[in-house]
Design a protein around this motif. Structure first.
Motif, mmCIF file in Angstrom:
data_model
loop_
_atom_site.group_PDB
_atom_site.id
_atom_site.type_symbol
_atom_site.label_atom_id
_atom_site.label_comp_id
_atom_site.label_asym_id
_atom_site.label_seq_id
_atom_site.Cartn_x
_atom_site.Cartn_y
_atom_site.Cartn_z
ATOM 1 N N LEU A 99 50.897 -61.682 31.724
ATOM 2 C CA LEU A 99 50.352 -60.983 30.558
ATOM 3 C C LEU A 99 48.894 -60.591 30.783
ATOM 4 C CD1 LEU A 99 51.812 -63.256 27.724
ATOM 5 C CD2 LEU A 99 52.588 -60.965 28.352
ATOM 6 N N ARG A 100 48.131 -61.510 31.313
ATOM 7 C CA ARG A 100 46.700 -61.269 31.502
ATOM 8 C C ARG A 100 46.450 -60.131 32.482
ATOM 9 N NH1 ARG A 100 42.196 -64.967 30.566
ATOM 10 N NH2 ARG A 100 40.387 -64.366 31.813
ATOM 11 N N ARG A 101 47.289 -60.045 33.505
ATOM 12 C CA ARG A 101 47.098 -59.030 34.531
ATOM 13 C C ARG A 101 47.233 -57.613 33.975
ATOM 14 N NH1 ARG A 101 50.896 -60.666 38.133
ATOM 15 N NH2 ARG A 101 49.460 -62.182 39.049
ATOM 16 N N VAL A 102 48.017 -57.460 32.921
ATOM 17 C CA VAL A 102 48.238 -56.128 32.347
ATOM 18 C C VAL A 102 46.930 -55.515 31.848
ATOM 19 C CG1 VAL A 102 49.381 -54.865 30.480
ATOM 20 C CG2 VAL A 102 50.636 -56.612 31.750
ATOM 21 N N VAL A 103 46.071 -56.333 31.283
ATOM 22 C CA VAL A 103 44.839 -55.798 30.680
ATOM 23 C C VAL A 103 43.577 -56.189 31.436
ATOM 24 C CG1 VAL A 103 45.848 -55.729 28.377
ATOM 25 C CG2 VAL A 103 44.645 -57.782 29.111
ATOM 26 N N ALA A 104 43.697 -57.041 32.449
ATOM 27 C CA ALA A 104 42.514 -57.573 33.114
ATOM 28 C C ALA A 104 41.639 -56.483 33.716
ATOM 29 C CB ALA A 104 42.926 -58.567 34.195
ATOM 30 N N LYS A 105 42.229 -55.410 34.234
ATOM 31 C CA LYS A 105 41.446 -54.365 34.886
ATOM 32 C C LYS A 105 40.483 -53.666 33.929
ATOM 33 C CE LYS A 105 44.728 -53.331 38.603
ATOM 34 N NZ LYS A 105 45.592 -52.297 39.234
ATOM 35 N N ALA A 106 40.789 -53.722 32.640
ATOM 36 C CA ALA A 106 39.902 -53.078 31.660
ATOM 37 C C ALA A 106 38.632 -53.891 31.435
ATOM 38 C CB ALA A 106 40.639 -52.904 30.331
ATOM 39 N N PHE A 107 38.627 -55.158 31.887
ATOM 40 C CA PHE A 107 37.492 -56.030 31.603
ATOM 41 C C PHE A 107 36.813 -56.557 32.861
ATOM 42 C CE2 PHE A 107 40.379 -56.343 27.941
ATOM 43 C CZ PHE A 107 39.517 -55.957 26.936
ATOM 44 N N THR A 108 37.018 -55.894 33.988
ATOM 45 C CA THR A 108 36.319 -56.296 35.203
ATOM 46 C C THR A 108 34.835 -55.986 35.071
ATOM 47 O OG1 THR A 108 36.639 -54.151 36.260
ATOM 48 C CG2 THR A 108 38.361 -55.835 36.614
ATOM 49 N N ALA A 109 34.028 -56.653 35.919
ATOM 50 C CA ALA A 109 32.583 -56.425 35.876
ATOM 51 C C ALA A 109 32.249 -54.957 36.123
ATOM 52 C CB ALA A 109 31.893 -57.317 36.903
#
Length: 400
Positions: A95-105
């Motif tokens: 689940l986390r991987r789906v949206v993680a790219k939107a919150f990278t540094a």
């Protein structure tokens, strides 16, 4: 179960941003303390830094197990089905991987310029109307709400509606159980309608990406998709909206540190970290269940027993921080757990950090002499909420 004679927790309702006074005593003499929260079964409370990190980060402690138990909690309700907080790896990782790219540094840095523009526009409006201004309504809320709405793809003009829904989901006693259930349903229906719109008209915003992951890659169930959208919307603005006025209030209470920050704006990133450590955002944590016997500082937690970890207490542990009761904007000791730790470490931590940095730089840079308005009713605090903070904060500043 070995959890007997639990103490009601929170032990008392601390005023404003004061931390629970018993934490220091518990860290020294009873680091594994039996407690009973407002709802659910008894639990263990851990207060030491290392124990808190173990409970939050060790795979022997499970969040998923809470779905089958009467989970200890401060709120009447247990959240929305499919919420990412209810899963353990590998389901949580999926689940986390789906949206993680939107919150990278890197992605967050790309949003910094937009956050600065929003902040400047809000300050322009404040100075245009003149002092006093309500820092909560005029700045702290609209800044993160606008950013997360644009990122997720939610109409900013709907913010009044989902702000009410968000307050209800985070309520402890402010709303009745019936109101909480109704508003939670309304928010879920609202998100489901936005999902349906993205299916008709695909987009490249975060919600559109999530819908594509559901429909094209089968990485999300429909329930998970709606719950994830709600989680991003609520969590994506709540912490920052609360901490902006909390940080400013804390700086008002520590004038020497405020003067230091005004004199050296390059301290802002480190100041945000120290303020995240220093300011207690909530009183109760989210329970984890031991999957096997685990030894902690104060004894053994048996398999099947729930544990609540106090991040606020961990951030004041004298075994980790020198003079932890002192606000020191140049502190460079161990990393705080203000954003959590382990698999459930706040997904939007980088976004929140950036917004808090932008907010402090803008407010201190553009509003010289920022201070309480001096009306006698400058500060109104939230009540019956799971997140500490100001409901209203009247401020003034020196004319330019």
């Amino acid at each position: 179960m070995a959890i007997s004679d639990p103490h009601p927790f929170p032990f008392q309702e601390t005023d404003e941003l004061l931390i629970e006074p018993r934490f220091e005593e518990l860290r020294a003499s009873e680091p594994l303390c039996p407690v009973r929260l407002a709802h659910g079964e008894p639990a263990w409370l851990v207060t030491r830094y290392e124990d808190v990190k173990t409970v939050l980060g060790d795979a022997r402690f499970s969040r998923a197990e809470a779905t089958a138990r009467d989970e200890p909690r401060t709120r009447y309700h247990r959240g929305l089905p499919g919420n990412i907080l209810a899963f353990d790896p590998p389901e949580h990782t999926r689940l986390r991987r789906v949206v993680a790219k939107a919150f990278t540094a890197r992605r967050v840095e790309e949003l910094r310029a937009r956050a600065r523009t929003i902040s400047d526009d809000l300050v322009d409006a404040m100075t245009g109307r003149g002092a006093p201004a309500d820092l909560v309504a005029d700045f702290a809320l609209p800044l993160p709400v606008t950013v997360i709405c644009e990122l997720l793809g939610v109409p900013v003009e709907d913010r009044t509606r989902f702000r009410l829904w968000s307050d209800a989901l985070l309520s402890t006693t402010r709303f009745t159980p019936e109101e909480v259930e109704r508003y939670a349903d309304e928010l879920s229906d609202y998100m489901a309608a936005l999902v349906a719109e993205r299916r008709k008209e695909p987009s490249d915003d975060l919600l559109g990406v999530m819908v594509a992951a559901r429909d094209e890659q089968d990485r999300l169930s429909e329930e998970e998709l709606v719950a994830m959208g709600v989680s991003v919307l609520v969590a994506g603005h709540e912490t920052t909206a609360s901490q902006i006025p909390n940080f400013v209030y804390t700086l008002f209470e520590h004038p020497a540190e405020l003067a230091r920050l005004r004199a050296d704006p390059d301290l802002v990133p480190q100041a945000v970290e120290e303020l995240m450590r220093f300011v207690p955002l909530g009183s109760g944590g989210v329970a984890r269940y031991a999957l096997e016997d685990v030894e902690l500082s104060g004894g053994v937690v048996r398999a099947g027993e729930p544990v609540v970890a106090s991040n606020a207490s961990a951030n004041r542990d004298t075994a980790v921080y020198s003079c932890p009761e002192r606000l020191d904007l140049t502190r460079k000791e161990a990393s705080h757990v203000g954003f959590g730790h382990g698999p459930h470490h706040c997904l939007g931590a980088q976004l929140a950090r950036m917004e808090l940095q932008v907010a402090l730089r803008t407010l201190l840079g553009r509003l010289p002499g920022l201070r309480p308005a001096g009306t006698g009713e400058d500060f109104v605090w939230k009540t019956g909420a799971g997140v500490k903070g100001l409901q209203k904060m009247l401020v003034t500043w020196d004319p330019s």
